[in-house]
Design an enzyme around this catalytic site. Sequence first.
Site, PDB file in Angstrom:
ATOM      1  CE  LYS A  51      -2.316   0.398   3.802  1.00 57.21           C
ATOM      2  NZ  LYS A  51      -1.752   1.508   4.587  1.00 57.21           N
ATOM      3  NE  ARG A 130      -3.835   1.645  11.445  1.00 58.34           N
ATOM      4  CZ  ARG A 130      -2.718   2.042  10.838  1.00 58.34           C
ATOM      5  NH1 ARG A 130      -2.662   3.183  10.227  1.00 58.34           N
ATOM      6  NH2 ARG A 130      -1.661   1.257  10.829  1.00 58.34           N
ATOM      7  NE  ARG A 169       8.236  -5.244   5.556  1.00 57.51           N
ATOM      8  CZ  ARG A 169       7.144  -4.504   5.769  1.00 57.51           C
ATOM      9  NH1 ARG A 169       6.555  -3.886   4.766  1.00 57.51           N
ATOM     10  NH2 ARG A 169       6.629  -4.419   6.975  1.00 57.51           N
ATOM     11  NE  ARG A 202       8.799  -3.304  10.289  1.00 59.39           N
ATOM     12  CZ  ARG A 202       7.765  -2.638   9.779  1.00 59.39           C
ATOM     13  NH1 ARG A 202       7.953  -1.784   8.791  1.00 59.39           N
ATOM     14  NH2 ARG A 202       6.544  -2.806  10.245  1.00 59.39           N
ATOM     15  NE  ARG A 213       2.728  -5.788  11.379  1.00 64.15           N
ATOM     16  CZ  ARG A 213       3.644  -5.728  10.414  1.00 64.15           C
ATOM     17  NH1 ARG A 213       4.580  -6.649  10.332  1.00 64.15           N
ATOM     18  NH2 ARG A 213       3.624  -4.761   9.549  1.00 64.15           N
TER      19      ARG A 213
HETATM   20  P1  AMP Z   1       1.407   2.660   9.934  1.00 62.36           P
HETATM   21  O1  AMP Z   1       2.721   3.110   9.402  1.00 62.36           O
HETATM   22  O2  AMP Z   1       0.243   3.179   9.150  1.00 62.36           O
HETATM   23  O3  AMP Z   1       1.343   1.159  10.140  1.00 62.36           O
HETATM   24  O4  AMP Z   1       1.253   3.325  11.404  1.00 62.36           O
HETATM   25  C1  AMP Z   1       2.219   3.124  12.410  1.00 62.36           C
HETATM   26  C2  AMP Z   1       1.591   3.354  13.775  1.00 62.36           C
HETATM   27  O5  AMP Z   1       1.042   4.666  13.850  1.00 62.36           O
HETATM   28  C3  AMP Z   1       0.414   2.454  14.075  1.00 62.36           C
HETATM   29  O6  AMP Z   1       0.839   1.221  14.612  1.00 62.36           O
HETATM   30  C4  AMP Z   1      -0.358   3.286  15.090  1.00 62.36           C
HETATM   31  O7  AMP Z   1       0.274   3.242  16.366  1.00 62.36           O
HETATM   32  C5  AMP Z   1      -0.182   4.677  14.553  1.00 62.36           C
HETATM   33  N1  AMP Z   1      -1.255   5.047  13.592  1.00 62.36           N
HETATM   34  C6  AMP Z   1      -1.077   5.467  12.306  1.00 62.36           C
HETATM   35  N2  AMP Z   1      -2.249   5.798  11.723  1.00 62.36           N
HETATM   36  C7  AMP Z   1      -3.198   5.575  12.671  1.00 62.36           C
HETATM   37  C8  AMP Z   1      -4.622   5.713  12.680  1.00 62.36           C
HETATM   38  N3  AMP Z   1      -5.307   6.166  11.605  1.00 62.36           N
HETATM   39  N4  AMP Z   1      -5.297   5.379  13.809  1.00 62.36           N
HETATM   40  C9  AMP Z   1      -4.641   4.952  14.915  1.00 62.36           C
HETATM   41  N5  AMP Z   1      -3.292   4.796  14.968  1.00 62.36           N
HETATM   42  C10 AMP Z   1      -2.570   5.095  13.865  1.00 62.36           C
END
Ligand code: AMP
Length: 263
Positions: A51, A130, A169, A202, A213
């Site tokens: 994505k 989300r 990865r 990671r 996850r």
């Molecule tokens: P991502 O890179 O999108 O996987 O986001 C990394 C981390 O940021 C997630 O594990 C959450 O802790 C936080 N995060 C990012 N976007 C959101 C969202 N829309 N709602 C809640 N937490 C978020």
Amino acid sequence: MSASSHNDRLQWLQGPGAGVRPDNRVKCSVVPATGKNPWRLVLLGAPGVGKGTQAELLTQRLNACHLSTGDVFRAAGKLRECEQSNAMKAALEFMRRGELVPDATVWEMVCERSHCLLQCGGFILDGFPRTIAQAESLRKLMEADHIALSAVVNYELPVSEIVQRLSGRRTCEKCKSVFNVKERPPQVEGVCDRCNGRLIQREDDRPEAITVRLEAYERSTAPLIRFYENLGLLVPVVAKGTPDEILARTMEKMHELAKSGGK
Ligand code: AMP
């Protein structure tokens, strides 16, 4: 990326809450080339479907603003404390504990950038919304400005392939470049092609963590998929093939929706 667009992206990541007075806000100058009927997109997809790569490609193709809430939080973590807004400080606490940031905090942070969402004439949201509550807040904000989402692209891949991709990865410790032992191996095993940094796996890309996850993603996103499906905005895209093939498929499906009256 040009120096000026790089600066714009930095400003976008930091937002007015990060040390910029509201009356002196940076205007988002990443304006789409054709501002008449811009694309306003949400991208959905489980970790590992590619994505983020598609978000970057679509941003270049559509010349739109790209807002990744995860990127904003990570960028906030690198700022000095005095440069962090209160919303960012709160978000970082949740991120450090490995939890989703609460809706209210995420929304506060998105609102700090709402002038960009509303002025740029086009955007790509990646990692937001989300939850249904976040989707509702976004809908209200856009409705108040008489604008609407063009499409919600949902990248789909069978779980077995996602697990294979994520477990292969490898990420550079230094520059964060991403490789894959099978699909995109580095020239020298374990060494980054770009900066010679060490490639690591990671913690959350290990098979036992991946399953957790994916289950968490499924739980939180399934209702969102139904929400956008009911609004006639959902565009399912099979995330197989090269990034360019997936981009072409995405554009084709988006135009199909637009022709059928979705945009
Ligand atoms: P991502 O890179 O999108 O996987 O986001 C990394 C981390 O940021 C997630 O594990 C959450 O802790 C936080 N995060 C990012 N976007 C959101 C969202 N829309 N709602 C809640 N937490 C978020």
